[in-house]
Design a protein around this motif. Structure first.
Motif, short mmCIF file in Angstrom:
data_model
loop_
_atom_site.label_atom_id
_atom_site.label_comp_id
_atom_site.label_asym_id
_atom_site.label_seq_id
_atom_site.Cartn_x
_atom_site.Cartn_y
_atom_site.Cartn_z
N SER A 1 13.56 -6.22 51.75
CA SER A 1 13.35 -5.20 52.77
C SER A 1 13.52 -3.79 52.19
O SER A 1 12.71 -2.90 52.44
N ALA A 2 14.59 -3.59 51.41
CA ALA A 2 14.82 -2.28 50.81
C ALA A 2 13.71 -1.92 49.83
O ALA A 2 13.24 -0.77 49.80
N ASN A 3 13.27 -2.88 49.02
CA ASN A 3 12.20 -2.59 48.06
C ASN A 3 10.87 -2.30 48.73
O ASN A 3 10.05 -1.56 48.19
N SER A 4 10.65 -2.87 49.91
CA SER A 4 9.42 -2.55 50.64
C SER A 4 9.39 -1.10 51.07
O SER A 4 8.33 -0.53 51.34
N ILE A 5 10.58 -0.46 51.11
CA ILE A 5 10.68 0.97 51.42
C ILE A 5 10.64 1.79 50.14
O ILE A 5 9.80 2.68 49.97
N TYR A 6 11.55 1.48 49.22
CA TYR A 6 11.74 2.33 48.03
C TYR A 6 10.66 2.12 46.97
O TYR A 6 10.53 2.94 46.06
N GLU A 7 9.88 1.04 47.06
CA GLU A 7 8.81 0.79 46.10
C GLU A 7 7.45 0.68 46.76
O GLU A 7 6.52 0.11 46.21
N SER A 8 7.31 1.25 47.95
CA SER A 8 6.07 1.08 48.70
C SER A 8 4.90 1.83 48.08
O SER A 8 3.74 1.47 48.32
N GLN B 1 13.34 9.53 44.92
CA GLN B 1 12.59 8.85 45.98
C GLN B 1 11.08 8.96 45.73
O GLN B 1 10.28 9.14 46.64
N ALA B 2 10.71 8.79 44.45
CA ALA B 2 9.33 9.02 44.04
C ALA B 2 8.37 7.95 44.53
O ALA B 2 7.16 8.17 44.57
N PHE B 3 8.91 6.75 44.88
CA PHE B 3 8.04 5.65 45.27
C PHE B 3 8.05 5.40 46.76
O PHE B 3 7.47 4.44 47.25
N LEU B 4 8.71 6.26 47.52
CA LEU B 4 8.70 6.16 48.98
C LEU B 4 7.33 6.56 49.52
O LEU B 4 6.59 7.32 48.89
N LYS B 5 7.02 6.08 50.71
CA LYS B 5 5.85 6.56 51.43
C LYS B 5 6.00 8.07 51.60
O LYS B 5 7.08 8.55 51.97
N PRO B 6 4.95 8.85 51.31
CA PRO B 6 5.09 10.31 51.33
C PRO B 6 5.71 10.88 52.60
O PRO B 6 6.57 11.75 52.54
N SER B 7 5.32 10.36 53.76
CA SER B 7 5.87 10.89 55.02
C SER B 7 7.36 10.61 55.13
O SER B 7 8.11 11.40 55.69
N THR C 1 3.82 -7.43 51.22
CA THR C 1 3.28 -7.15 52.55
C THR C 1 2.49 -5.85 52.54
O THR C 1 2.95 -4.83 52.01
N LEU C 2 1.31 -5.88 53.17
CA LEU C 2 0.44 -4.71 53.27
C LEU C 2 0.07 -4.48 54.73
O LEU C 2 -0.16 -5.43 55.48
N SER C 3 0.02 -3.21 55.15
CA SER C 3 -0.49 -2.85 56.48
C SER C 3 -2.01 -2.77 56.41
O SER C 3 -2.56 -2.17 55.50
N VAL C 4 -2.67 -3.37 57.40
CA VAL C 4 -4.13 -3.43 57.41
C VAL C 4 -4.66 -2.47 58.47
O VAL C 4 -4.46 -2.69 59.67
N PRO C 5 -5.34 -1.38 58.07
CA PRO C 5 -5.88 -0.42 59.04
C PRO C 5 -7.18 -0.95 59.66
O PRO C 5 -7.75 -1.95 59.21
N HIS C 6 -7.64 -0.26 60.70
CA HIS C 6 -8.90 -0.67 61.34
C HIS C 6 -10.07 -0.59 60.37
O HIS C 6 -10.96 -1.43 60.40
N ASP C 7 -10.07 0.41 59.51
CA ASP C 7 -11.16 0.58 58.55
C ASP C 7 -10.77 -0.03 57.20
O ASP C 7 -10.93 0.59 56.16
#
Length: 323
Positions: A89-96, A125-131, A220-226
């Motif tokens: 879970s933590a790596n999905s945040i810090y290595e996303s 925090q270089a590998f976090l999601k930018p937002s 795990t990957l988020s799948v957008p509409h496009d």
């Protein structure tokens, strides 16, 4: 930490032990060394001795390091780790958002390589999601306490309501194993698998000197509409030079998503085939890949021949997770 009058561990200690027994927590969060005995309570990861030393050098304002077996844990520390859920879970945040060509250090990596990766991951925090980088940075500036994974998760949940309107669902990809992978070092290779979907990048751990690695790691990957195809790349990890490509393949997720959306709630159906990705000359499939409902979940097994390389095959399992 207190114990009962009978000498049995307290409920908090038992919960910590249960968390440590999870498969993802049986290896170090940063280098995948087996049997970690240390943890960062505010980040929520379990660590080997070597990575623990680097975490200590960052300072307690970034990583609060505790021994799983020797130190006393207060309830706040235990709750923080349990709420995060452990290494995966933590790596999905810090290595996303790992940049292309950047990989986790191997368990036998040198101190300089290990330190550079850990500082980039947690201090910068270089590998976090930018937002989330922006929100986490703002939270840190406004608090005298170290930023925790719990706070980043809360930021992620705050953003999720707006993001969910742009996301169809999640794709869980289990990288099962590789076979007959290409040699990129003297006699072997140190492979890892990278998956790319849009701006998202997730990767497995490095398997040292192994041309037939067994990962069984879930990404795990988020799948957008496009959505587009998932780009799969296999690399040989090198310590002092750029990582070498060991093959690639495109994964067409449209058959699975189309079938899953058509059937809706998979829990309402018995086990059955609902779709298929067909093998053809212009894709990497070794054989046809049916899409099935299995135990109320939409799943698909893939057997891929890596492209643009002399040899190599990968076995994957996909699972569609609706919102």
């Amino acid at each position: 930490m207190s114990t009962s009058a009978l000498g049995k561990p307290s409920s908090g200690k038992r919960r910590l032990k249960d968390l440590l027994s999870q498969s993802d927590n049986r290896v170090c969060a940063d280098c995948s060394a087996p049997d970690p005995k240390w943890a960062s309570s505010n980040i929520g990861v379990f660590l080997c001795l070597k990575c623990c030393g680097v975490h200590r050098s960052l300072g307690a304002n970034i990583s609060k390091v505790l021994s799983v077996t020797l130190d006393d844990w207060n309830e706040e520390d235990i709750e923080a780790v349990i709420e995060v859920g452990g290494n995966a879970s933590a790596n999905s945040i810090y290595e996303s958002y790992l940049p292309e060509g950047v990989s986790k250090p191997a368990h036998d990596a040198g101190h300089e390589e290990r330190t550079q990766f850990i500082k980039s991951k947690y201090e910068q925090q270089a590998f976090l999601k930018p937002s989330l980088r922006i929100q986490a940075g703002a939270a840190a500036k406004n608090s005298s306490q170290p930023i925790s994974s719990r706070e980043i998760v809360n930021s992620q949940q705050t953003l999720s309501s707006s993001e969910n309107s742009e996301i169809l669902g999640k794709m869980k990809v289990t990288v099962v194993k590789g076979s007959n992978l290409a040699v990129r070092d003297m006699l072997s290779s140190d492979p890892y698998v990278l998956l790319i979907l849009g701006q998202q990048k997730v990767q497995t751990s490095v398997m040292n000197s192994n041309l037939n690695p067994v990962w069984n790691e879930v990404l795990t990957l988020s799948v957008p509409h496009d959505y587009s195809q998932i780009k799969l790349q296999v690399y040989d990890h090198d310590t002092f030079t750029a990582d070498d490509i060991m093959g690639e393949a495109d994964i067409d997720i449209q058959p699975m998503i189309t079938s899953a959306l058509a059937y809706g709630d998979a829990k309402k159906f018995a086990d059955m085939q609902i779709g298929k990705w067909m093998k053809s000359y212009d894709n990497a499939l070794i054989e046809d890949s049916p899409v099935n409902i299995v135990a109320g979940k939409v799943r698909q097994e893939l057997w891929l021949r890596l492209q643009n390389v002399e040899s190599g095959e990968l076995e994957l399992e996909l699972e569609w997770v609706p919102l």
